[in-house]
Scaffold this active site. Structure first.
Site, PDB file in Angstrom:
ATOM      1  N   GLY A 165     155.461  16.776  -0.127  1.00  0.00           N
ATOM      2  CA  GLY A 165     155.896  16.130   1.105  1.00  0.00           C
ATOM      3  C   GLY A 165     157.349  16.416   1.461  1.00  0.00           C
ATOM      4  N   GLU A 200     155.131  25.252  12.632  1.00  0.00           N
ATOM      5  CA  GLU A 200     153.740  24.990  12.968  1.00  0.00           C
ATOM      6  C   GLU A 200     153.702  23.997  14.107  1.00  0.00           C
ATOM      7  OE1 GLU A 200     151.271  24.936   8.789  1.00  0.00           O
ATOM      8  OE2 GLU A 200     151.500  23.041   9.818  1.00  0.00           O
ATOM      9  N   ILE A 203     150.556  18.463  14.630  1.00  0.00           N
ATOM     10  CA  ILE A 203     149.312  17.854  15.101  1.00  0.00           C
ATOM     11  C   ILE A 203     149.546  16.343  15.182  1.00  0.00           C
ATOM     12  CG2 ILE A 203     146.821  17.595  14.667  1.00  0.00           C
ATOM     13  CD1 ILE A 203     147.345  20.505  14.645  1.00  0.00           C
ATOM     14  N   HIS A 208     144.278  13.553   7.094  1.00  0.00           N
ATOM     15  CA  HIS A 208     144.397  14.548   6.028  1.00  0.00           C
ATOM     16  C   HIS A 208     143.084  14.546   5.255  1.00  0.00           C
ATOM     17  CE1 HIS A 208     146.622  16.582   2.580  1.00  0.00           C
ATOM     18  NE2 HIS A 208     145.461  16.246   2.057  1.00  0.00           N
ATOM     19  N   ARG A 292     145.451  23.651  -8.664  1.00  0.00           N
ATOM     20  CA  ARG A 292     145.515  22.872  -9.912  1.00  0.00           C
ATOM     21  C   ARG A 292     144.637  21.644  -9.758  1.00  0.00           C
ATOM     22  NH1 ARG A 292     148.202  18.778  -7.408  1.00  0.00           N
ATOM     23  NH2 ARG A 292     149.730  19.459  -5.885  1.00  0.00           N
TER      24      ARG A 292
HETATM   25  P1  ADP Z   1     153.160  19.252   0.862  1.00  0.00           P
HETATM   26  O1  ADP Z   1     152.762  20.521   0.188  1.00  0.00           O
HETATM   27  O2  ADP Z   1     154.618  19.021   0.829  1.00  0.00           O
HETATM   28  O3  ADP Z   1     152.349  18.079   0.436  1.00  0.00           O
HETATM   29  P2  ADP Z   1     151.495  19.671   3.212  1.00  0.00           P
HETATM   30  O4  ADP Z   1     151.542  20.907   3.991  1.00  0.00           O
HETATM   31  O5  ADP Z   1     150.333  19.486   2.275  1.00  0.00           O
HETATM   32  O6  ADP Z   1     152.857  19.488   2.416  1.00  0.00           O
HETATM   33  O7  ADP Z   1     151.532  18.434   4.198  1.00  0.00           O
HETATM   34  C1  ADP Z   1     151.687  17.111   3.749  1.00  0.00           C
HETATM   35  C2  ADP Z   1     151.463  16.151   4.893  1.00  0.00           C
HETATM   36  O8  ADP Z   1     152.404  16.406   5.953  1.00  0.00           O
HETATM   37  C3  ADP Z   1     150.106  16.251   5.571  1.00  0.00           C
HETATM   38  O9  ADP Z   1     149.123  15.523   4.916  1.00  0.00           O
HETATM   39  C4  ADP Z   1     150.419  15.676   6.950  1.00  0.00           C
HETATM   40  O10 ADP Z   1     150.494  14.275   6.906  1.00  0.00           O
HETATM   41  C5  ADP Z   1     151.811  16.219   7.209  1.00  0.00           C
HETATM   42  N1  ADP Z   1     151.718  17.487   7.945  1.00  0.00           N
HETATM   43  C6  ADP Z   1     151.830  18.739   7.432  1.00  0.00           C
HETATM   44  N2  ADP Z   1     151.689  19.676   8.393  1.00  0.00           N
HETATM   45  C7  ADP Z   1     151.480  19.025   9.552  1.00  0.00           C
HETATM   46  C8  ADP Z   1     151.277  19.434  10.921  1.00  0.00           C
HETATM   47  N3  ADP Z   1     151.255  20.714  11.269  1.00  0.00           N
HETATM   48  N4  ADP Z   1     151.090  18.459  11.829  1.00  0.00           N
HETATM   49  C9  ADP Z   1     151.108  17.148  11.493  1.00  0.00           C
HETATM   50  N5  ADP Z   1     151.317  16.701  10.248  1.00  0.00           N
HETATM   51  C10 ADP Z   1     151.509  17.608   9.267  1.00  0.00           C
END
Ligand code: ADP
Length: 461
Positions: A165, A200, A203, A208, A292
């Site tokens: 996060g 990006e 959204i 999620h 993992r």
């Molecule tokens: P990390 O690897 O740090 O956990 P992620 O890419 O898995 O990051 O994203 C973690 C969270 O961040 C997602 O579950 C969502 O809540 C938010 N998030 C990530 N990308 C987007 C996006 N393009 N639009 C809206 N929320 C996003």
């Protein structure tokens, strides 16, 4: 099957892996840092080796110390758990060059999915929908402005090497984008040693949804359905459930097949999770793959009856998947997980390490607790604040919520502060109970527990 496995981790996941090994008749070696000497994983394993000081760099991230421990104890495999070295392709390669099996995917698969931009590209090439955005690292502010104009605000800046996060910034306009870009690059460099960031489309109000997959060395791959991890704070998961209240069988199949496609694109083997965002129109977009075992794997075990950690070990040992036909993977009932962290939810989730004097674990039907804590255990300030995972199982979502509510009542951890109070609030919240939540649930619905920057984002969107 292996005869001895070294567990390169600590806390609840080390216990989880040792337990799986015991059930498989495999001997175990625990490694520990000096302050972890009295941790339960040290006692539960057949052998234990101290690998260094308190800081993770000196111990759980100390590759030479871990490899030495593996050689001294003559293990044939290493399970890295999650966090620490679990997604370190270099470590996986070193294990292999020492003739020790790394229980995880092949190093090239870790590498392709470890860089979020490379992962996006692999998914796109495989025909898996990705969030609109850049394919390469952003070079300067002009490029950032151009991309944002094209995909339209709001946008999110993400670190290619980000995780947990961290390294994400939401931008609703040009001014914010320009100021956030430089800070994001600087922060990414400092935190991950790689300043590459990409943009990006942000959204709005997504869910999620992630798909658990298993793939063996013989070309079989199945998905164990989805987990819904929409309840987050600062983009970090707080509550997870399986199956998702927002996914029907048609969507489940589509997302499951997309996840398998993404995994096959990088010749994936072992357990992995493909993460997607689901928008309000029911469209889904790949965001990343975790190569993992994940913290929240237990709820998938509860609804499928498949032991993911044992499968990981069997796959690494060259065995075929226990269930190879997709339509034979069971899905029964509903499971919810609450992450119990040593944090004070009433004080901006400040870490609350220290000694636990009173520790009462919930029990009874439908309850599973994976925890390494006990009365007299001291939560150390050096590591992750999670002290346990409380899982509840019921025939349906309503029953799982009721089980969770009464289990939370039974769970006593004193005197340190934990996330138990916020979980109690979430479980009784009508929006959650209706299953109508989005990732902005905490700031939008439960504002008093929110992080300030999350609230600003929720207001702006
Ligand atoms: P990390 O690897 O740090 O956990 P992620 O890419 O898995 O990051 O994203 C973690 C969270 O961040 C997602 O579950 C969502 O809540 C938010 N998030 C990530 N990308 C987007 C996006 N393009 N639009 C809206 N929320 C996003």
């Amino acid at each position: 099957m292996f005869s001895k496995i070294l567990v390169a981790n600590r806390g609840e996941i080390a216990l989880r892996i040792i337990r799986a090994c015991k059930e498989l008749g495999v001997r175990t070696v625990a490694v520990y840092s000096q302050p972890d000497a009295s941790s339960p994983h040290v006692h539960l394993a057949d052998e234990a080796v101290c690998i260094g000081g308190a800081q993770a760099k000196q111990s759980y991230l100390n590759i030479p110390a871990i490899i030495s421990a593996a050689e001294i104890t003559d293990v044939d495999a290493i399970h890295p758990g999650y966090g620490f070295l679990s997604e370190n392709a270099h470590f996986a390669e070193i294990c292999e060059s020492c003739q020790i099996t790394f229980i995880g995917p092949p190093p090239p698969a870790i590498r392709s999915m470890g860089d979020k931009m490379a992962a996006r590209e692999a998914a796109r090439k495989a025909g898996v929908p990705i969030v609109p955005g850049t394919q390469e690292a952003i070079k300067d502010k002009d490029e950032a402005l151009r991309v944002a104009k094209k995909i339209k605000y709001p946008v999110i800046i993400k670190a290619a090497a980000g995780g947990g996060g961290r390294g994400m910034r939401v931008c609703h306009n040009e001014v914010r984008l320009v100021s956030a870009l430089m800070t994001a690059q600087r922060e990414a460099e400092a935190a991950f040693g790689n300043g590459a960031v990409y943009i990006e489309k942000y959204i709005e109000r997504p869910k999620h949804i992630e798909i658990q997959i298993l793939a063996d060395k013989h070309g079989h791959a199945v998905y164990l359905y989805e987990r819904d991890c929409t309840i987050q704070r600062r983009h970090q998961k707080l509550v997870e459930e399986a199956p998702s209240p927002s996914v029907d069988w048609k969507l489940r199949k589509k997302m499951g097949e997309a996840a398998i496609k993404a995994a096959k694109a990088v010749n994936y083997v072992n357990a992995g999770t493909v993460e997607f965002l689901l928008d309000t129109d029911g469209k889904f977009y790949f965001i990343e793959m975790n190569t993992r075992v994940q913290v929240e794997h237990g709820i998938t075990e509860l609804i499928t009856g498949i032991d993911i950690v044992k499968e990981q070990i069997r796959i690494a040992a060259g065995e075929k998947l226990g269930i190879r036909k997709q339509d034979k993977i069971p899905l029964r009932g509903h499971a919810i997980e609450c992450r119990i962290n040593a944090e004070d939810p009433a004080n901006d989730f400040a870490p609350s390490p220290g000694r636990i004097d009173r520790y009462n674990l919930p029990g009874g039907p439908g309850v599973r607790v994976d925890s390494h804590a006990y009365a007299g255990y001291t939560v150390l300030p050096y590591y992750d604040s999670m002290i346990g995972k409380l899982m509840a199982y019921g025939r349906n979502r309503g029953e799982a919520i009721s089980v969770m509510q009464r289990a939370l009542e039974e769970f006593i951890v004193e005197p340190i502060k934990t996330t138990i109070p916020i979980h109690k609030e979430i479980m009784k919240n009508p929006v959650f109970r209706r299953g109508q939540m989005y990732t902005d649930f905490i700031p939008r619905v439960m504002g008093e527990w929110a992080d300030k920057s999350d609230t600003e984002n929720a207001k702006a969107s």
